[in-house]
Design a protein around this motif. Structure first.
Motif, short mmCIF file in Angstrom:
data_model
loop_
_atom_site.label_atom_id
_atom_site.label_comp_id
_atom_site.label_asym_id
_atom_site.label_seq_id
_atom_site.Cartn_x
_atom_site.Cartn_y
_atom_site.Cartn_z
N CYS A 378 0.85 -1.19 0.00
CA CYS A 378 0.00 0.00 0.00
C CYS A 378 0.89 1.25 0.00
CB CYS A 378 -0.93 -0.01 1.22
SG CYS A 378 -0.07 0.34 2.76
N CYS A 384 0.42 7.95 3.41
CA CYS A 384 -0.82 7.78 4.16
C CYS A 384 -0.57 8.00 5.65
CB CYS A 384 -1.35 6.35 3.91
SG CYS A 384 -2.79 5.95 4.90
N GLY A 387 -0.26 4.90 7.89
CA GLY A 387 0.82 3.95 7.68
C GLY A 387 1.83 3.96 8.83
N SER A 411 1.39 -4.26 4.21
CA SER A 411 0.30 -3.35 4.52
C SER A 411 0.70 -2.44 5.68
CB SER A 411 -0.96 -4.16 4.88
OG SER A 411 -2.10 -3.33 4.87
N CYS A 413 -1.23 -0.74 7.59
CA CYS A 413 -2.16 -0.85 8.71
C CYS A 413 -3.17 -1.93 8.33
CB CYS A 413 -2.82 0.50 9.01
SG CYS A 413 -4.24 0.89 7.97
N SER A 416 -5.67 -2.76 4.73
CA SER A 416 -5.39 -3.61 3.56
C SER A 416 -5.83 -2.99 2.23
CB SER A 416 -6.07 -4.98 3.76
OG SER A 416 -5.69 -5.88 2.76
N CYS A 417 -5.46 -1.73 2.02
CA CYS A 417 -5.89 -1.04 0.79
C CYS A 417 -5.33 -1.69 -0.48
CB CYS A 417 -5.45 0.42 0.82
SG CYS A 417 -6.23 1.37 2.12
S1 SF4 Z 1 -3.49 -0.02 4.28
FE1 SF4 Z 1 -4.45 1.83 3.43
S2 SF4 Z 1 -5.00 3.07 5.21
FE2 SF4 Z 1 -3.49 1.56 5.91
S3 SF4 Z 1 -1.49 2.54 5.71
FE3 SF4 Z 1 -1.85 1.44 3.80
S4 SF4 Z 1 -2.77 2.96 2.43
FE4 SF4 Z 1 -2.96 3.75 4.53
#
Ligand code: SF4
Length: 476
Positions: A378, A384, A387, A411, A413, A416-417
């Motif tokens: 991500c 972000c 993150g 990821s 966080c 899971s984008c």
């Molecule tokens: S998973 Fe999504 S919300 Fe979490 S750090 Fe990565 S981009 Fe940001």
């Protein structure tokens, strides 16, 4: 941030409307969402297809109004990152002028309606649709019909931006592990092709999957697919609780039989659960490796050539070069894939080696043996605020230490984008440079945690031993 604040009153396509865009954390063409590295503008591509001319526009505007970073998404769309403050309206206007956004007939004077219509344009098909030698059905016209349906009925504007449909034509190049709210899959029956359908899941590729989720519940003629989808969408909006955004939520309170019984009122053909489909599974195994390298299409002598930009990002110059390559050697279009990669279709067989070499020179991974072809990450802490680690930089470090073939998702966080599916291995950030390692199994979310608080170097060693348990230390 509301895009209306940045819309210039003089914009020919986006007058200073008095309505507000509907709130959502998901970026869209008309809803630029703030991130640590600037705004994000997501451009939905019908069927993942983009003309070379439109690719050139995206490259130009990403340099003029943003940082020039373009991301390939796991729904085969693109997004411009790093949109500069004060440039939002000009960026959107340029993209709308180039033909992006909801249907051309839709009035852009109603931003709320246009934004909702943009949000719901979520129909996934194979990037090799219409060209894959194994396809039972060319799903491109169906995809166009469904996209028109989603945008033409104002009621469907109430669907979540995440609500998504999958139409599987039986191609070998197909992504079947992303759960979709409604899925349809072509199957050969005695008197022609039928589409079997299911809710809140994926087309089963094994007996285990056939028994998971709802499995296949009904089969219809290709000519009935759009009517079936329309009925299922109305049924969802009729029956789902006010806070339910996805089909899986509705199925916790309504049985499949009740859903189909309700949907019957919207179609003029018999609709009920077909128990003979209980063990239905897809006949052709899918092969994700076909997204990389050169592969035969249905028409003899024509190939598609594909590659994966490192961690799903290209710069404007690379996108421009890919567009030029498709104009010179292909059919002038690019097909983006849900693996965050790109295909150039309709390349003459004799030209394929040169196209492949050019894509490699542009930095794309075109060989499944390359570790970078199997890593996703991500935006992480540089892009972000949520993150906890710089997942992009850490993924590049990991790629240097790994043998190929291990699929890993980093990821920043738990949201899971980068992945709509559960990857075989997930590194979930715990602190800068520190991750928890998960292995996919029957546990929900990322699977079971097999190691906590490991560095990238430790993760590489662990992943090597987990992915190759029979390998002795001296082989490593
Ligand atoms: S998973 Fe999504 S919300 Fe979490 S750090 Fe990565 S981009 Fe940001």
């Amino acid at each position: 941030m509301s895009v209306l604040k940045q819309v210039s009153p003089s914009s020919p396509v986006l007058p200073d409307a008095a309505c507000a865009l509907r709130p959502s954390a998901c970026p869209g063409l008309l809803r630029i969402v703030a991130a640590r590295d600037g705004g994000i503008c997501r451009i939905k591509l019908p069927g993942g297809e983009l003309s070379a001319a439109q690719a050139a526009v995206i490259a130009d505007v990403s340099e003029r109004h943003a940082t020039g970073v373009i991301e390939l998404t796991n729904r085969a769309n693109l997004q411009v990152r790093g949109v500069r403050g004060g440039h939002e309206a000009a960026l959107i206007a340029a993209l709308v002028d180039a033909g992006f956004g909801p249907m051309a007939s839709m009035s852009m004077s109603n931003l709320q309606l246009a934004s909702a219509a943009d949000d719901v344009r979520n129909v996934m098909i194979s990037p090799a649709a219409g060209r894959d030698p194994f396809a039972l059905f060319d799903t491109r016209p169906l995809c166009a019909e469904l996209l028109a349906l989603l945008q033409s009925d104002a009621r469907f504007a109430a669907l979540s931006p995440k609500f998504a449909l999958l139409v599987d034509g039986g191609e070998r190049l197909a992504r079947l592990d992303h759960p979709h709210d409604v899925w349809l899959a072509a199957t050969q029956s005695g008197d022609g092709v039928r589409f079997v359908s299911g809710l809140a899941g994926c087309p089963p590729v094994s007996a285990t999957m056939a028994n998971a989720n709802t499995g296949a519940v009904a089969a219809v003629l290709p000519s009935q697919v759009t009517a079936l989808v329309r009925a299922l969408l109305h049924t969802f909006l009729d029956l789902a609780a006010a806070d339910a955004t996805r089909m899986r939520h509705m199925l916790t309170i309504h049985s499949i039989d009740a859903v189909l019984q309700h949907a019957q009122r919207y179609v003029d053909f018999p609709l009920s659960r077909d128990t003979s489909l209980a063990n239905w599974q897809r006949a052709t195994p899918a092969d994700a490796a076909l997204r990389l390298g050169a592969h035969a299409q249905r028409v003899v002598g024509r190939l598609h050539v594909g590659g994966q930009p490192p961690l799903g990002r290209v710069d404007a110059a690379t996108l421009r070069s890919l567009a030029t390559l498709s104009q010179q050697q292909g059919n002038g279009t690019l097909r983006f894939t849900p693996w965050q990669s790109v295909l150039l279709p309709d390349i003459a067989a004799h030209a394929a080696p040169a196209v492949l070499a050019e894509m490699v020179a542009l930095g794309l991974a075109c060989d499944p043996a390359q570790p970078l072809a199997h890593l996703i990450a991500c935006a992480g802490s540089t892009g972000c605020v949520k993150g906890l680690a710089d997942t992009k930089a850490d993924a590049l470090l990991l790629a240097e230490r790994l043998a190929g073939g291990v699929e890993i998702h980093l990821s920043g966080c738990p949201r899971s984008c980068a992945a709509a599916h559960c990857a075989p291995y997930t590194l979930l950030a715990a602190a800068p440079g520190i991750y928890d390692l998960y292995r996919r199994d029957s546990q929900p979310d990322f699977g079971s945690c097999v190691a906590r608080h490991v560095t990238i170097e430790q993760a590489a060693d662990l992943l090597d031993s987990l992915a190759h348990p029979a390998r002795s230390p001296s082989d490593a």
